[in-house]
Design a protein around this motif. Structure first.
Motif, short mmCIF file in Angstrom:
data_model
loop_
_atom_site.label_atom_id
_atom_site.label_comp_id
_atom_site.label_asym_id
_atom_site.label_seq_id
_atom_site.Cartn_x
_atom_site.Cartn_y
_atom_site.Cartn_z
N ARG A 171 7.12 5.72 6.88
CA ARG A 171 6.40 6.99 6.73
C ARG A 171 7.42 8.11 6.67
O ARG A 171 8.39 8.11 7.42
CB ARG A 171 5.45 7.20 7.91
CG ARG A 171 4.30 6.23 7.90
CD ARG A 171 3.32 6.47 9.02
NE ARG A 171 2.20 5.55 8.90
CZ ARG A 171 2.13 4.38 9.50
NH1 ARG A 171 3.11 3.98 10.27
NH2 ARG A 171 1.08 3.61 9.34
N ALA A 172 7.19 9.04 5.77
CA ALA A 172 8.12 10.16 5.62
C ALA A 172 7.34 11.43 5.30
O ALA A 172 6.32 11.38 4.60
CB ALA A 172 9.11 9.87 4.50
N ASN B 131 0.86 -1.19 0.00
CA ASN B 131 0.00 0.00 0.00
C ASN B 131 0.89 1.23 0.00
O ASN B 131 1.80 1.33 0.82
CB ASN B 131 -0.89 0.05 1.24
CG ASN B 131 -1.75 -1.17 1.38
OD1 ASN B 131 -2.31 -1.66 0.41
ND2 ASN B 131 -1.87 -1.67 2.58
N VAL B 132 0.62 2.16 -0.91
CA VAL B 132 1.37 3.41 -0.96
C VAL B 132 0.36 4.55 -0.96
O VAL B 132 -0.48 4.64 -1.86
CB VAL B 132 2.26 3.50 -2.21
CG1 VAL B 132 3.01 4.82 -2.24
CG2 VAL B 132 3.23 2.33 -2.28
N ASN B 133 0.42 5.39 0.06
CA ASN B 133 -0.45 6.57 0.15
C ASN B 133 0.43 7.81 0.15
O ASN B 133 1.41 7.86 0.90
CB ASN B 133 -1.29 6.52 1.42
CG ASN B 133 -2.19 5.31 1.44
OD1 ASN B 133 -2.97 5.10 0.52
ND2 ASN B 133 -2.08 4.50 2.46
N SER B 134 0.07 8.79 -0.66
CA SER B 134 0.85 10.03 -0.75
C SER B 134 -0.08 11.23 -0.71
O SER B 134 -1.19 11.19 -1.25
CB SER B 134 1.64 10.08 -2.06
OG SER B 134 2.57 9.05 -2.13
N PHE B 135 0.41 12.28 -0.08
CA PHE B 135 -0.31 13.54 -0.06
C PHE B 135 0.71 14.66 -0.29
O PHE B 135 1.67 14.79 0.47
CB PHE B 135 -1.03 13.74 1.28
CG PHE B 135 -1.84 14.99 1.35
CD1 PHE B 135 -2.91 15.20 0.48
CD2 PHE B 135 -1.54 15.98 2.26
CE1 PHE B 135 -3.66 16.36 0.54
CE2 PHE B 135 -2.29 17.15 2.33
CZ PHE B 135 -3.35 17.33 1.46
N ASN B 136 0.53 15.41 -1.35
CA ASN B 136 1.44 16.50 -1.71
C ASN B 136 0.66 17.80 -1.80
O ASN B 136 -0.43 17.83 -2.38
CB ASN B 136 2.10 16.25 -3.06
CG ASN B 136 2.79 14.91 -3.13
OD1 ASN B 136 3.58 14.60 -2.26
ND2 ASN B 136 2.49 14.14 -4.15
N VAL C 268 4.06 4.04 3.30
CA VAL C 268 4.25 2.81 2.53
C VAL C 268 4.17 1.62 3.49
O VAL C 268 4.86 1.59 4.51
CB VAL C 268 5.63 2.81 1.82
CG1 VAL C 268 5.82 1.52 1.04
CG2 VAL C 268 5.76 4.02 0.92
N GLU C 269 3.32 0.66 3.17
CA GLU C 269 3.19 -0.57 3.96
C GLU C 269 3.35 -1.77 3.04
O GLU C 269 2.82 -1.77 1.93
CB GLU C 269 1.82 -0.65 4.63
CG GLU C 269 1.59 0.39 5.69
CD GLU C 269 0.21 0.28 6.32
OE1 GLU C 269 -0.64 -0.48 5.78
OE2 GLU C 269 0.00 0.92 7.35
N GLU C 270 4.06 -2.77 3.53
CA GLU C 270 4.24 -3.98 2.73
C GLU C 270 4.09 -5.18 3.66
O GLU C 270 4.62 -5.19 4.77
CB GLU C 270 5.63 -3.97 2.11
CG GLU C 270 5.76 -4.89 0.95
CD GLU C 270 7.02 -4.64 0.14
OE1 GLU C 270 7.24 -5.40 -0.80
OE2 GLU C 270 7.78 -3.73 0.46
N GLU C 271 3.37 -6.18 3.20
CA GLU C 271 3.18 -7.37 4.02
C GLU C 271 3.19 -8.62 3.15
O GLU C 271 2.85 -8.58 1.97
CB GLU C 271 1.88 -7.29 4.82
CG GLU C 271 0.63 -7.18 3.99
CD GLU C 271 -0.61 -6.99 4.84
OE1 GLU C 271 -1.42 -7.93 4.91
OE2 GLU C 271 -0.75 -5.90 5.43
#
Length: 189
Positions: free
Chosen positions: A181-182, A124-129, A155-158
């Motif tokens: 998270r960044a 899962n990749v979530n971004s907010f700019n 970013v989450e990976e499982e």
């Protein structure tokens, strides 16, 4: 894939909002990709010498699939070409007598079709700019731009290896979860 947009405004202020959603089913069993995005932009002529612009972008991506490494014995893409024609590519999970597939040169390969059904991998990749921009057009041919922005990424990976499969049975199954998270800021003139 779905797309939608809306725009409008007046002489001094304009806006545009757009969105997109897409879902792609892969050729592999239990594999797919989903993506959503929402964008907004507003521009404003605040004065004769100052224009302001604000942008925001929100996106999410979800990948769900199996181990697709090119040279990995757990990869169905690698193993199905190595298994002899008289060996099954699918065996009943949990049945020890049906868990062996031998390829060319007696190499061992797992149960590639069952691995696609039971082992899971998801990213899962979530971004907010966001950013704000001010353009200055002052007398005497003097122009300047001020910019400020932020970016947030999650970013989450499982991965889960099902213990009913022969390659995972000795360990009782496998799994991992990783998250990152960044956030960053940028200001310039």
């Amino acid at each position: 894939s779905y797309n939608a947009s809306l725009s409008g405004g007046n002489e001094d202020t304009q806006f545009r909002i757009s969105g997109r959603f897409a879902r792609t089913e892969a050729q592999s069993i239990s594999s797919n990709f989903r993506q959503g995005q929402l964008r907004a932009k507003v521009t404003n002529s605040a004065t004769d010498f100052l224009d302001l612009t604000a942008n925001a972008n929100l996106s999410t991506q979800v990948f769900r699939g199996v181990n697709e490494g090119v040279a990995n014995v757990n990869s169905p893409f690698f193993s199905v070409y190595q298994i002899r024609p008289n060996q099954p590519v699918y065996s009943e999970p949990g049945n020890p007598s049906s868990g062996f597939n031998f390829g060319v040169g007696s190499q061992f390969f797992g149960n590639p079709v069952a691995q696609q059904e039971l082992n899971t991998r998801q990213s899962n990749v979530n971004s907010f700019n966001t950013n704000v921009e001010a353009d200055w057009d002052l007398p005497g041919d003097f122009a300047a731009r001020t910019f400020a922005g932020t970016q947030y990424d999650d970013v989450e990976e499982e991965f889960f290896g099902d213990p009913r499969l022969f390659l995972e049975s000795s360990s009782g199954g496998t799994g991992f979860f990783d998250t990152e998270r960044a956030i960053s800021f940028n200001v310039s003139q």
